[in-house]
Design a protein around this motif. Structure first.
Motif, short mmCIF file in Angstrom:
data_model
loop_
_atom_site.label_atom_id
_atom_site.label_comp_id
_atom_site.label_asym_id
_atom_site.label_seq_id
_atom_site.Cartn_x
_atom_site.Cartn_y
_atom_site.Cartn_z
N ARG A 19 0.86 -1.14 0.28
CA ARG A 19 0.08 0.20 -0.16
C ARG A 19 1.03 1.36 -0.13
O ARG A 19 1.98 1.39 0.78
CB ARG A 19 -0.77 0.01 1.15
CG ARG A 19 -1.79 0.87 1.26
CD ARG A 19 -2.75 0.89 2.52
NE ARG A 19 -3.88 1.62 2.36
CZ ARG A 19 -4.48 2.24 3.18
NH1 ARG A 19 -3.61 2.39 4.63
NH2 ARG A 19 -5.57 3.26 3.14
N VAL A 21 1.26 5.26 0.91
CA VAL A 21 0.63 6.00 1.78
C VAL A 21 1.14 7.46 1.41
O VAL A 21 2.36 7.32 1.31
CB VAL A 21 0.86 5.83 3.13
CG1 VAL A 21 0.24 6.71 4.13
CG2 VAL A 21 0.10 4.20 3.37
N PRO A 22 0.28 8.42 1.34
CA PRO A 22 1.05 9.85 1.12
C PRO A 22 2.01 10.31 2.32
O PRO A 22 1.93 9.71 3.32
CB PRO A 22 -0.15 10.90 0.98
CG PRO A 22 -1.39 9.90 0.64
CD PRO A 22 -1.05 8.59 1.19
N TYR A 34 2.17 13.24 -0.83
CA TYR A 34 1.80 12.72 -1.72
C TYR A 34 2.01 11.26 -2.01
O TYR A 34 3.19 10.90 -1.36
CB TYR A 34 2.45 13.34 -3.01
CG TYR A 34 1.82 14.91 -3.12
CD1 TYR A 34 0.41 15.03 -3.35
CD2 TYR A 34 2.92 15.88 -3.36
CE1 TYR A 34 0.25 16.45 -3.56
CE2 TYR A 34 2.32 17.04 -3.59
CZ TYR A 34 0.99 17.42 -3.68
OH TYR A 34 0.76 18.76 -3.86
N PRO A 105 -6.83 8.11 -9.04
CA PRO A 105 -6.62 9.10 -7.98
C PRO A 105 -5.48 10.34 -7.95
O PRO A 105 -5.23 10.97 -7.15
CB PRO A 105 -6.38 8.14 -6.86
CG PRO A 105 -6.34 6.75 -7.13
CD PRO A 105 -6.59 6.88 -8.51
N ALA A 121 -0.93 11.65 -5.66
CA ALA A 121 -2.29 11.39 -5.17
C ALA A 121 -2.19 11.67 -3.66
O ALA A 121 -1.01 11.67 -3.03
CB ALA A 121 -2.54 9.91 -5.25
N THR A 122 -3.25 12.12 -3.20
CA THR A 122 -3.44 12.76 -1.64
C THR A 122 -3.91 11.63 -0.85
O THR A 122 -4.11 12.00 0.30
CB THR A 122 -4.00 13.93 -1.54
OG1 THR A 122 -5.46 14.00 -2.03
CG2 THR A 122 -3.14 14.91 -2.36
N GLU A 123 -4.35 10.27 -1.35
CA GLU A 123 -5.12 9.37 -0.76
C GLU A 123 -4.15 8.06 -0.85
O GLU A 123 -3.41 7.97 -1.82
CB GLU A 123 -6.42 9.23 -1.18
CG GLU A 123 -6.41 8.73 -2.63
CD GLU A 123 -7.71 8.52 -3.18
OE1 GLU A 123 -8.49 7.43 -3.41
OE2 GLU A 123 -8.31 9.75 -3.24
N PRO A 124 -4.17 7.26 0.26
CA PRO A 124 -3.36 5.95 0.06
C PRO A 124 -3.97 5.06 -1.28
O PRO A 124 -5.03 5.40 -1.90
CB PRO A 124 -3.81 5.12 1.05
CG PRO A 124 -4.22 6.04 2.39
CD PRO A 124 -4.98 7.14 1.46
N VAL A 125 -2.90 4.44 -1.75
CA VAL A 125 -3.24 3.85 -3.07
C VAL A 125 -2.65 2.22 -2.90
O VAL A 125 -1.72 1.90 -2.47
CB VAL A 125 -2.53 4.49 -4.46
CG1 VAL A 125 -2.82 3.60 -5.67
CG2 VAL A 125 -3.15 5.88 -4.27
#
Length: 183
Positions: A19, A21-22, A34, A105, A121-125
């Motif tokens: 995962r 994470v920003p 980010y 995202p 992206a500013t959310e976890p991906v």
């Protein structure tokens, strides 16, 4: 290694990331946290060991014929990457992985006076699947038609590139050898 439609890529020497994470990278000029990735145009910028300093230049719509011939070389394609001799063995032996991430995202990020250089992206991906080994990084350059130059010192090349009409990017230049003394 390029993303498929609807994807962006994140390159890493760590094949175990589950995962993203920003975060704010210690070397980042950005204050916001980010997750970083790249599109297909910028993927070749990351076909290197992470810490390898590299100077890259490419032909754009505003590139003069003189600059193309002088820096890229007459009839030599549209893109050139340069590293220092001290990094050649690391380039040859690095185990680099690409993570395919959903593009949704992410948004482009750029300096006020430049084209986008990454996607953020500013959310976890979460990756779309396991990390894929990129393979032979020299072969990636060859297959993409990108010149790869090995130089004693990056700075003379970099100085020519940034004063030219070519597009350019320098990554991890702080890890390059010191500038040569003026003669």
């Amino acid at each position: 290694m390029r993303p498929r439609p609807g994807e962006v890529l994140h390159f890493s020497e760590d094949p175990t990331i589950a995962r993203f994470v920003p975060h704010v990278a210690p070397t980042s000029r950005e204050a916001e946290a980010y997750v970083w990735a790249v599109d297909g145009d910028r993927a070749p910028d990351y076909w290197f060991p992470r810490q390898c300093p590299r100077a890259m230049a490419w032909v754009t719509g505003r590139t003069s014929d003189v600059d193309r011939d002088r820096i890229v070389g007459a009839g030599s394609g549209v893109r050139v990457h340069a590293i220092e001799y001290g990094w050649l063995e690391a380039l040859r032996t690095a185990r680099l992985y690409a993570y395919r991430l959903p593009a949704a995202p992410f948004r482009p990020i750029a300096s006020p006076d430049s084209q986008p250089h990454a996607m953020v992206a500013t959310e976890p991906v979460e990756p779309l699947g396991p990390a894929e080994e990129v393979g032979d990084l020299l072969a990636c350059h060859e297959a993409a038609g990108i010149q790869l130059r090995v130089l004693d010192n990056l700075w003379p090349f970099w100085d020519q590139v940034v004063e030219s009409t070519l597009g350019f990017s320098g990554i991890r230049l702080r890890n390059a050898k010191p500038r040569p003394a003026a003669r």
